[in-house]
Design an enzyme around this catalytic site. Structure first.
Site, PDB file in Angstrom:
ATOM      1  N   HIS A  16       0.863  -1.195   0.000  1.00  0.00           N
ATOM      2  CA  HIS A  16       0.000   0.000   0.000  1.00  0.00           C
ATOM      3  C   HIS A  16       0.891   1.234   0.000  1.00  0.00           C
ATOM      4  CE1 HIS A  16      -3.819   2.094   1.837  1.00  0.00           C
ATOM      5  NE2 HIS A  16      -3.110   2.943   1.095  1.00  0.00           N
ATOM      6  N   HIS A  18       1.271   4.811  -2.495  1.00  0.00           N
ATOM      7  CA  HIS A  18       0.900   5.620  -3.671  1.00  0.00           C
ATOM      8  C   HIS A  18       2.173   6.274  -4.183  1.00  0.00           C
ATOM      9  CE1 HIS A  18      -3.428   5.431  -2.521  1.00  0.00           C
ATOM     10  NE2 HIS A  18      -2.897   5.278  -1.321  1.00  0.00           N
ATOM     11  N   HIS A 196      -9.583   1.134  -1.138  1.00  0.00           N
ATOM     12  CA  HIS A 196      -9.516   1.797   0.160  1.00  0.00           C
ATOM     13  C   HIS A 196     -10.928   1.768   0.749  1.00  0.00           C
ATOM     14  CE1 HIS A 196      -5.718   3.289  -1.304  1.00  0.00           C
ATOM     15  NE2 HIS A 196      -5.534   4.119  -0.306  1.00  0.00           N
ATOM     16  N   GLU A 199     -11.163   3.645   6.046  1.00  0.00           N
ATOM     17  CA  GLU A 199     -10.135   4.570   6.552  1.00  0.00           C
ATOM     18  C   GLU A 199     -10.899   5.667   7.312  1.00  0.00           C
ATOM     19  OE1 GLU A 199      -7.993   6.789   3.519  1.00  0.00           O
ATOM     20  OE2 GLU A 199      -6.315   7.219   4.876  1.00  0.00           O
ATOM     21  N   ASP A 278       1.762   7.108   1.942  1.00  0.00           N
ATOM     22  CA  ASP A 278       2.325   8.265   1.227  1.00  0.00           C
ATOM     23  C   ASP A 278       3.545   8.739   2.011  1.00  0.00           C
ATOM     24  OD1 ASP A 278       0.058   8.907  -0.847  1.00  0.00           O
ATOM     25  OD2 ASP A 278      -0.961   8.545   1.050  1.00  0.00           O
TER      26      ASP A 278
HETATM   27  N1  HPA Z   1      -6.608   7.438   1.211  1.00  0.00           N
HETATM   28  C1  HPA Z   1      -7.291   7.751   0.121  1.00  0.00           C
HETATM   29  N2  HPA Z   1      -6.722   8.203  -0.983  1.00  0.00           N
HETATM   30  C2  HPA Z   1      -5.401   8.336  -1.013  1.00  0.00           C
HETATM   31  C3  HPA Z   1      -4.634   8.028   0.097  1.00  0.00           C
HETATM   32  C4  HPA Z   1      -5.283   7.544   1.261  1.00  0.00           C
HETATM   33  O1  HPA Z   1      -4.672   7.223   2.319  1.00  0.00           O
HETATM   34  N3  HPA Z   1      -3.351   8.286  -0.261  1.00  0.00           N
HETATM   35  C5  HPA Z   1      -3.352   8.712  -1.532  1.00  0.00           C
HETATM   36  N4  HPA Z   1      -4.605   8.751  -1.999  1.00  0.00           N
HETATM   37 ZN    ZN Z   2      -3.704   4.815   0.498  1.00  0.00          ZN
END
Ligand code: HPA
Ligand code: ZN
Length: 335
Positions: A16, A18, A196, A199, A278
C-alpha cells in the site's frame, strides 16, 4: 532484542504505497524547476511546514497539487526509482505500487507518460536493486464512474503490465457501490481488485467493497473493527488488510500511535500488513511504520506482519514460498 535492527533486516513486501505520495519535497522542487512549474511555497521547509492535516481531504488537496510537477516520462521514472531506493534500504523485496492516472490525464498528460515512466523505473529497480514490483491503477472515487471507465479504456494497451485496479481519494460520500460496474469490468479483464475502505468511511463501505467490488485485498480497513461480524468475516476469509500506521496518525484516523489497533487486528485473526501509504507526506517509509507500532507487538507478531505481506501479495505461489522461506530463516536466525 534490538527491535529496530530486527525490523531493518526483516525481509518484507510493501502493498500500500501511492507512488505520487513518495514525492519528496526536494524532488518536487527539482522537478518544478526542470519543468517550469510554479509552486506556491518559497522552499522545501515551507512546503514541509504545510504538511499538517486533520483529515484525509486536507492531505489530498496538497498531494494533488504536488503531483502537478510530474510532466514527462523521465519524471515518473525518477520518482519511482527514488521510492525503490528507499524501499531497498528498508529491505523491501517486493512492492505493489498505486498510481492515480486521472490526476495526470486531467492535466493533459497522455496515459502513456505516467505508465511508461513508472514501468521503466520498476524495471530498473528490479535490475539494479533486486526489488520486484507490480503496478496497480487506482480510480479516483471523487470523480464519476464514467471517468473510471474511460481510464480503464486508456489503460488497455498496458493491461499485461498492470496487476490490478484500486479505489482511492476522498472516501466519505463516495461509497464503493458507485464503482461496482467498472470493478466488474476490471475483473473480466483478469485484473486483481483492491479498494480503500474503512479509513474514514464506515464498516458498511468495507462490506460494499467485499460484496460489490469483489476485492482481493482491503486497503486500510481500520473501521471494520467497529463491527464484530465483519471482523469475523474478514478473518474467516483470510482477507489481507494493508494498514498504514503513520498515515493513520497524520490523518487523525488514530489519535495516538500507542493506541494503534494493529495488535488488536492480529489478535482477532486479521491478516494485517504494515505499509507507508504516502511516505513523503506522512513522515516515514515502511520500516518507520514498523518501528512506530513495534512497542505494541511481540517479535513473533512482527514476523507475522512480514509473512502476511508476502501471502497478501499478487506474486505467484512459488515466489511467495521463496520469500516466506527467507522470512522464516531470518526469524530463526534471531532466536
Ligand atoms: N486514502 C485515500 N486516498 C489516497 C490516500 C489515502 O490514504 N493516499 C493517496 N490517496
Ligand atoms: Zn492509500
Amino acid at each position: 532484542m534490538d527491535k529496530d535492527a530486527f525490523i531493518a533486516g526483516l525481509p518484507k513486501a510493501e502493498l500500500h504505497m501511492h507512488i505520487e505520495g513518495s514525492l519528496e519535497p526536494e524532488l518536487m522542487f527539482a522537478l518544478a524547476e526542470r519543468n517550469g512549474v510554479a509552486l506556491p511555497y518559497a522552499n522545501v521547509e515551507a512546503l514541509r511546514a504545510a504538511y499538517s492535516f486533520s483529515r484525509l481531504q486536507d492531505f489530498l488537496d496538497i498531494y494533488y497539487q504536488g503531483a502537478a510537477v510530474l510532466r514527462a516520462e523521465a519524471d515518473f521514472r525518477d520518482l519511482a526509482l527514488a521510492y525503490f531506493k528507499r524501499a531497498a534500504a528498508d529491505n523491501v523485496r517486493h512492492a505493489e505500487i498505486f498510481f492515480d492516472p486521472q490526476t495526470h490525464t486531467a492535466r493533459g498528460l497522455p496515459f502513456a507518460v505516467a505508465a511508461e515512466g513508472l514501468l521503466a523505473g520498476m524495471a530498473e529497480a528490479e535490475r539494479e536493486l533486486g526489488v520486484t514490483s507490480k503496478l496497480i491503477l487506482c480510480f479516483l472515487r471523487h470523480l464519476p464512474e464514467a471517468d473510471a471507465f474511460e481510464t480503464l479504456a486508456q489503460a488497455e494497451p498496458w493491461l499485461d503490465r498492470i496487476a490490478g485496479v484500486g479505489l482511492d481519494s476522498s472516501e466519505l460520500g463516495h461509497p464503493p457501490a458507485a464503482f461496482a460496474r467498472v470493478f466488474a469490468r476490471a475483473g473480466e479483464l483478469g485484473l486483481k481488485r483492491v479498494a480503500h475502505a474503512g479509513e474514514e468511511g464506515p464498516p458498511a463501505y468495507v462490506e460494499e467493497a467485499l460484496d460489490l467490488l469483489h476485492i482481493d485485498r482491503l486497503d486500510h480497513g481500520n473501521r471494520s473493527l467497529e463491527d464484530d461480524r465483519l471482523v469475523e468475516r474478514l478473518a474467516r476469509s483470510g482477507m489481507t488488510l494493508t494498514v498504514c500506521p503513520l498515515s493513520n496518525l497524520k490523518l487523525c484516523v488514530v489519535d495516538d500511535v500507542a493506541r494503534h489497533p494493529i495488535a488488536r487486528m492480529l489478535r482477532l485473526g486479521l491478516r494485517a500488513t504494515v505499509n507507508s501509504d504516502d511516505p513523503a507526506y506522512f513522515g516515514g517509509y515502511v520500516n518507520a511504520n514498523y518501528r512506530a507500532v513495534a512497542p505494541l507487538l511481540t517479535r513473533e507478531e512482527m514476523v507475522a506482519l512480514a509473512r502476511n505481506s508476502f501471502t497478501g501479495s499478487f506474486l505467484a505461489p512459488d515466489a511467495v514460498a521463496r520469500h516466506l522461506a527467507e522470512v522464516e530463516a531470518y526469524a530463526t536466525a534471531w532466536v
